[in-house]
Design an enzyme around this catalytic site. Structure first.
Site, PDB file in Angstrom:
ATOM      1  N   ARG A  52       1.000  -1.259   0.199  1.00 16.76           N
ATOM      2  CA  ARG A  52       0.167  -0.214   0.026  1.00 16.76           C
ATOM      3  C   ARG A  52       1.033   1.563   0.116  1.00 16.76           C
ATOM      4  O   ARG A  52       0.374   2.322  -0.832  1.00 16.76           O
ATOM      5  CB  ARG A  52      -1.069  -0.008   1.196  1.00 16.76           C
ATOM      6  CG  ARG A  52      -1.625   1.430   1.322  1.00 16.76           C
ATOM      7  CD  ARG A  52      -2.986   1.336   2.522  1.00 16.76           C
ATOM      8  NE  ARG A  52      -2.666   0.554   3.900  1.00 16.76           N
ATOM      9  CZ  ARG A  52      -1.768   1.137   4.442  1.00 16.76           C
ATOM     10  NH1 ARG A  52      -0.788   1.996   4.776  1.00 16.76           N
ATOM     11  NH2 ARG A  52      -2.378  -0.630   5.807  1.00 16.76           N
ATOM     12  N   TYR A 105     -16.539  17.249 -14.617  1.00 18.56           N
ATOM     13  CA  TYR A 105     -17.380  15.915 -14.744  1.00 18.56           C
ATOM     14  C   TYR A 105     -18.104  15.814 -12.635  1.00 18.56           C
ATOM     15  O   TYR A 105     -17.961  16.501 -12.137  1.00 18.56           O
ATOM     16  CB  TYR A 105     -15.450  15.240 -14.125  1.00 18.56           C
ATOM     17  CG  TYR A 105     -16.232  14.062 -13.656  1.00 18.56           C
ATOM     18  CD1 TYR A 105     -16.657  13.131 -14.759  1.00 18.56           C
ATOM     19  CD2 TYR A 105     -16.519  12.942 -12.847  1.00 18.56           C
ATOM     20  CE1 TYR A 105     -17.044  11.368 -14.986  1.00 18.56           C
ATOM     21  CE2 TYR A 105     -16.359  11.870 -12.741  1.00 18.56           C
ATOM     22  CZ  TYR A 105     -16.372  11.254 -13.262  1.00 18.56           C
ATOM     23  OH  TYR A 105     -16.967   9.405 -13.351  1.00 18.56           O
ATOM     24  N   ASP A 177      -7.917  19.369 -13.692  1.00 14.12           N
ATOM     25  CA  ASP A 177      -7.706  17.716 -14.088  1.00 14.12           C
ATOM     26  C   ASP A 177      -7.660  17.729 -16.110  1.00 14.12           C
ATOM     27  O   ASP A 177      -8.247  18.355 -16.958  1.00 14.12           O
ATOM     28  CB  ASP A 177      -9.483  17.453 -13.786  1.00 14.12           C
ATOM     29  CG  ASP A 177     -10.025  16.165 -13.866  1.00 14.12           C
ATOM     30  OD1 ASP A 177      -9.013  15.567 -15.227  1.00 14.12           O
ATOM     31  OD2 ASP A 177     -11.436  15.608 -13.388  1.00 14.12           O
ATOM     32  N   LYS A 202      -9.723   6.936 -18.576  1.00 13.52           N
ATOM     33  CA  LYS A 202     -10.184   7.458 -19.900  1.00 13.52           C
ATOM     34  C   LYS A 202      -8.435   7.519 -20.803  1.00 13.52           C
ATOM     35  O   LYS A 202      -8.466   6.305 -21.603  1.00 13.52           O
ATOM     36  CB  LYS A 202     -10.280   8.848 -19.716  1.00 13.52           C
ATOM     37  CG  LYS A 202     -11.200   9.159 -18.792  1.00 13.52           C
ATOM     38  CD  LYS A 202     -12.409   8.156 -18.847  1.00 13.52           C
ATOM     39  CE  LYS A 202     -13.606   8.358 -17.600  1.00 13.52           C
ATOM     40  NZ  LYS A 202     -13.828   9.592 -16.806  1.00 13.52           N
TER      41      LYS A 202
HETATM   42  C1  LIG Z   1     -14.041  10.115 -15.579  1.00 15.75           C
HETATM   43  C2  LIG Z   1     -13.465  11.091 -15.137  1.00 15.75           C
HETATM   44  C3  LIG Z   1     -13.274  11.448 -13.524  1.00 15.75           C
HETATM   45  C4  LIG Z   1     -13.277  10.359 -13.182  1.00 15.75           C
HETATM   46  O1  LIG Z   1     -12.364   9.873 -12.985  1.00 15.75           O
HETATM   47  P1  LIG Z   1     -12.431   7.975 -12.427  1.00 15.75           P
HETATM   48  O2  LIG Z   1     -11.920   6.592 -12.760  1.00 15.75           O
HETATM   49  O3  LIG Z   1     -14.143   7.352 -12.852  1.00 15.75           O
HETATM   50  O4  LIG Z   1     -13.217   7.458 -10.606  1.00 15.75           O
HETATM   51  C5  LIG Z   1     -12.998  12.904 -13.215  1.00 15.75           C
HETATM   52  N1  LIG Z   1     -12.631  13.826 -14.485  1.00 15.75           N
HETATM   53  C6  LIG Z   1     -13.001  13.340 -15.869  1.00 15.75           C
HETATM   54  C7  LIG Z   1     -13.349  14.568 -16.143  1.00 15.75           C
HETATM   55  C8  LIG Z   1     -13.299  12.179 -16.118  1.00 15.75           C
HETATM   56  O5  LIG Z   1     -13.561  12.038 -17.032  1.00 15.75           O
END
Ligand SMILES: *Cc1c(COP(=O)(O)O)cnc(C)c1O
Length: 388
Positions: A52, A105, A177, A202
């Protein structure tokens, strides 16, 4: 592999963190499943004690991710939201305030307003296209400005350098982000952001087969807090998940080039289609922030959204698509289409969706790596079917 000065992005994506295994020469790093590590004496270990806290496969991924974002440090997490939760827990205390983009998001909005609100954290949503709106929302207890650019699903931009300068004058940290752009297209730290966050689920993973997240920073104090909280909160990814993201990174450049080129062609096709009311894509000269996109991004990305007038028509288009899969998520090799108001952004209150402009007629596309002719033919046919 130790990074050599001057290596380009694609070289670093393939090699940094992936040196041949010293024991066997394997060119792909092994997946280290061990949870614990033998110590030669009490406290005498080779950098790993318990998985961890740190794990060789995770470290390989973090080394590569830091290199790609031009960061001194990267921290991997079990999901994008695990990364978000850990960053917020590390930065915020009861009574603190966060300024958040108003079309971020949906899960980020939900985390702040439905989870952290219960711990006394306040959030203000603003249109981050306006630096003045961000400045006006700052309070004495504001600790963080949370930006997404381009935003999801409307592909709006915010000027990272201008927001960072404004926030820093008030001692406020800025997080970007960078999930939509990826480090291939945009490097927020070089524009003044303090932290970069990714949903590795993604584009970084890129194959719709792993959920993951990451945070990068070059600030030693922030890094220390993140390292502590990564271990203390424990929202870490498995070694296999780390390995899958690391494998995905090796083709990030190739995928981004193809997806960006495909999205540009899809956006141009949609712009000319009579049934389409509006197209949101930063690469279009008609995009209100096209100049900022040219300045801030290397190219315009693989996401396109467009308006077909009403929900009934949008549902009909989505039902008729054959090459695009109707699904949430984005950024992978297969093209996806979705309805933000009913799917990805359903957790955002309807009033806020209306203010922002996420209406029933909006469709979001994630352009994959298929032949773009097939993608365009699919959209053309689906728009015809929907028109009856
Ligand atoms: C999908 C997404 C998240 C969250 O990520 P997860 O891997 O689904 O927890 C945060 N920001 C953006 C822009 C996203 O597309």
């Amino acid at each position: 592999m130790a990074e050599r000065p001057g290596w380009g992005f694609s070289t670093r994506a393939v090699h940094v963190g992936s040196e041949p295994d010293p024991q066997t020469g394997a060119v792909v790093p092994p997946i280290h499943l061990a949870t614990t590590y033998a110590q030669a004496g009490v406290g005498l270990h080779r950098g790993f004690e318990y998985s961890r806290s740190d794990n060789p496969t995770r470290r390989a991924l973090e080394t590569c991710l830091a290199s790609l974002e031009g960061a001194a440090h990267a921290f991997a997490f079990a999901s994008g939201l695990a990364a978000s939760s850990t960053v917020l827990l590390s930065l915020l205390r009861a009574g603190d305030h966060v300024v958040l983009g108003d079309d971020v998001y949906g899960g980020t909005y939900r985390l702040l307003t439905r989870v952290l609100a219960g711990f006394g954290v306040e959030t203000t949503s603003v249109d981050t296209r306006s630096v003045a709106a961000v400045a006006a929302a700052l309070r004495d207890r504001t600790r963080l400005v949370w930006l997404e650019t381009p935003t999801n699903p409307l592909l709006r931009l915010c000027d990272i350098a201008a927001v960072a300068a404004t926030a820093h004058r008030r001692g406020v940290r800025v997080l970007v982000d960078n999930t939509f752009a990826t480090p291939y297209l945009q490097r927020p730290l070089s524009l003044g952001a303090d932290l970069v966050l990714h949903s590795a689920t993604k584009y970084l993973g890129g194959h719709s087969d792993v959920v993951g997240g990451a945070v990068m920073t070059s600030d030693p104090g922030l890094a220390e807090g993140l390292r502590f909280h990564q271990n203390a909160v424990g929202a870490v990814p498995s070694p296999f998940d780390c390995w899958l993201v690391l494998r995905g990174l090796k083709t990030l450049s190739l995928r981004m080039r193809q997806q960006t080129a495909g999205a540009a062609q899809v956006a141009a096709f949609l712009t000319d289609h009579p049934a389409v009311r509006a197209v949101h894509y930063p690469g279009l000269a008609s995009h209100p922030q096209h100049d900022l996109a040219r300045r801030q991004m290397i190219d315009f990305g693989g996401m396109v959204s467009f308006e077909v007038g009403d929900e009934r028509t949008a549902f009909a288009v989505l039902a008729a698509l054959r090459v695009f899969t109707l699904a949430e998520s984005l950024g992978a090799v297969e093209s996806l289409a979705e309805h933000p108001a009913r799917m990805t952004h359903a957790s955002v209150p309807a009033e806020l969706r209306d203010v922002v402009g996420v209406g029933g007629g909006l469709i979001r596309l994630s352009v994959g790596v298929e032949d773009v002719e097939d993608l365009i033919a699919d959209l053309d046919r689906a728009l015809d079917v929907a028109a009856g």
